[in-house]
Design a protein around this motif. Sequence first.
Motif, PDB file in Angstrom:
ATOM      1  N   GLN A  95      19.109  19.530 -26.861  1.00 36.19           N
ATOM      2  CA  GLN A  95      17.987  19.063 -26.049  1.00 36.19           C
ATOM      3  C   GLN A  95      18.198  19.604 -24.637  1.00 36.19           C
ATOM      4  N   HIS A  96      17.222  20.348 -24.134  1.00 36.97           N
ATOM      5  CA  HIS A  96      17.361  21.053 -22.860  1.00 36.97           C
ATOM      6  C   HIS A  96      16.381  20.508 -21.820  1.00 36.97           C
ATOM      7  N   VAL A  97      16.802  20.538 -20.572  1.00 39.74           N
ATOM      8  CA  VAL A  97      15.910  20.169 -19.482  1.00 39.74           C
ATOM      9  C   VAL A  97      16.323  20.937 -18.230  1.00 39.74           C
ATOM     10  N   LYS A 116      11.925  10.827 -27.138  1.00 41.50           N
ATOM     11  CA  LYS A 116      11.426   9.864 -28.108  1.00 41.50           C
ATOM     12  C   LYS A 116      11.452  10.418 -29.532  1.00 41.50           C
ATOM     13  N   TRP A 117      11.084  11.690 -29.678  1.00 47.24           N
ATOM     14  CA  TRP A 117      10.866  12.252 -31.011  1.00 47.24           C
ATOM     15  C   TRP A 117      11.926  13.267 -31.439  1.00 47.24           C
ATOM     16  N   LYS A 118      12.967  13.474 -30.648  1.00 45.82           N
ATOM     17  CA  LYS A 118      13.901  14.569 -30.907  1.00 45.82           C
ATOM     18  C   LYS A 118      14.479  14.578 -32.320  1.00 45.82           C
ATOM     19  N   GLU A 119      14.715  13.403 -32.888  1.00 40.09           N
ATOM     20  CA  GLU A 119      15.316  13.334 -34.218  1.00 40.09           C
ATOM     21  C   GLU A 119      14.301  13.603 -35.327  1.00 40.09           C
ATOM     22  N   GLU A 120      13.012  13.626 -34.978  1.00 44.17           N
ATOM     23  CA  GLU A 120      11.960  13.834 -35.974  1.00 44.17           C
ATOM     24  C   GLU A 120      11.351  15.235 -35.909  1.00 44.17           C
ATOM     25  N   LEU A 121      11.708  16.013 -34.906  1.00 50.59           N
ATOM     26  CA  LEU A 121      11.043  17.301 -34.675  1.00 50.59           C
ATOM     27  C   LEU A 121      11.459  18.391 -35.663  1.00 50.59           C
ATOM     28  N   VAL A 160      13.651  20.722 -35.313  1.00 46.98           N
ATOM     29  CA  VAL A 160      14.036  21.988 -34.689  1.00 46.98           C
ATOM     30  C   VAL A 160      15.503  21.913 -34.263  1.00 46.98           C
ATOM     31  N   ASP A 161      16.061  23.065 -33.917  1.00 47.37           N
ATOM     32  CA  ASP A 161      17.452  23.100 -33.449  1.00 47.37           C
ATOM     33  C   ASP A 161      17.549  23.093 -31.926  1.00 47.37           C
ATOM     34  N   PHE A 162      16.445  23.423 -31.272  1.00 46.87           N
ATOM     35  CA  PHE A 162      16.444  23.489 -29.809  1.00 46.87           C
ATOM     36  C   PHE A 162      15.077  23.094 -29.297  1.00 46.87           C
ATOM     37  N   VAL A 163      15.053  22.244 -28.277  1.00 46.47           N
ATOM     38  CA  VAL A 163      13.782  21.862 -27.658  1.00 46.47           C
ATOM     39  C   VAL A 163      13.936  21.889 -26.144  1.00 46.47           C
ATOM     40  N   MET A 164      12.946  22.468 -25.499  1.00 43.41           N
ATOM     41  CA  MET A 164      12.996  22.676 -24.048  1.00 43.41           C
ATOM     42  C   MET A 164      11.636  22.370 -23.431  1.00 43.41           C
ATOM     43  N   GLY A 165      11.627  21.589 -22.365  1.00 45.53           N
ATOM     44  CA  GLY A 165      10.413  21.376 -21.589  1.00 45.53           C
ATOM     45  C   GLY A 165      10.236  22.510 -20.599  1.00 45.53           C
ATOM     46  N   VAL A 166       9.056  23.133 -20.608  1.00 47.87           N
ATOM     47  CA  VAL A 166       8.838  24.305 -19.745  1.00 47.87           C
ATOM     48  C   VAL A 166       7.728  24.086 -18.715  1.00 47.87           C
TER      49      VAL A 166
END
Length: 244
Positions: A34-36, A172-177, A179-185
């Motif tokens: 999880q990236h920010v 909130k949803w990271k465990e349901e997505l 994906v292996d990587f998620v980033m807010g852009v």
Amino acid sequence: MDRIELLGSPMHVSTMEETVSFIEEKVSKGEFLQHVVVNVAKIVNMRKDKALAESVKSCDVINIDGMGVVFGARFLGYNVPDRVAGVDLFHELLKMSAKRDFPVFLLGGTKDVVIKTHDKVLELYPNLTIAGFNDGYFWDNEEVVVDKIRNSGAKLLFVAITSPKKENFINKWKEELGVDFVMGVGGTFDVVAGKVNRAPVWMQKTGLEWFYRVIQEPRRMWKRYLVTNTKFAYLLIRNKISKK
């Protein structure tokens, strides 16, 4: 990657190359990240917004996006070589994904913006696989969009929604997505789609990118930056004095 804490916010001190390499390794192993990114406004707002603070602190990779944070960290004695701007990291990760055949999902912006972003990204990186895309106006049907992302087969998810909505949605949803990587852009899709111009390089390097945004969107941006920049400067000075 080295990790520091500035005014209550954790962040990593790393170069663009180190960040991309770290993410590539984790994604190739199927290890979720999880990236920010943090900037002046986000650090200030975290102090009063507990949900935002929790969402940021729960991230595995926290990059310094704004030059104001770089200058502030240096002012307090931290060795921070440079920032890792979100929009630049977005492009570097797309390049990496095209080479490694990692499918990506684009989430955010208006319908017109996300379609233009999709088309522009494929123009820039023709070997990239875009598993799917969706605009950012789905708050009455979050579960439907989450299912769409999970079923797309994407490995990387980029969320172009304003703060703190994107951070809280991801957390909130990271465990349901799925994906292996998620980033807010943030506003990256607006830049890629050509809706908003990015500041000249000299303004980016001197920490004046915020001023360029105010010039482009004065009614929406002037108060936000005036308030957060002033509070950030006050907090830095108070912290500096307290350490003497």
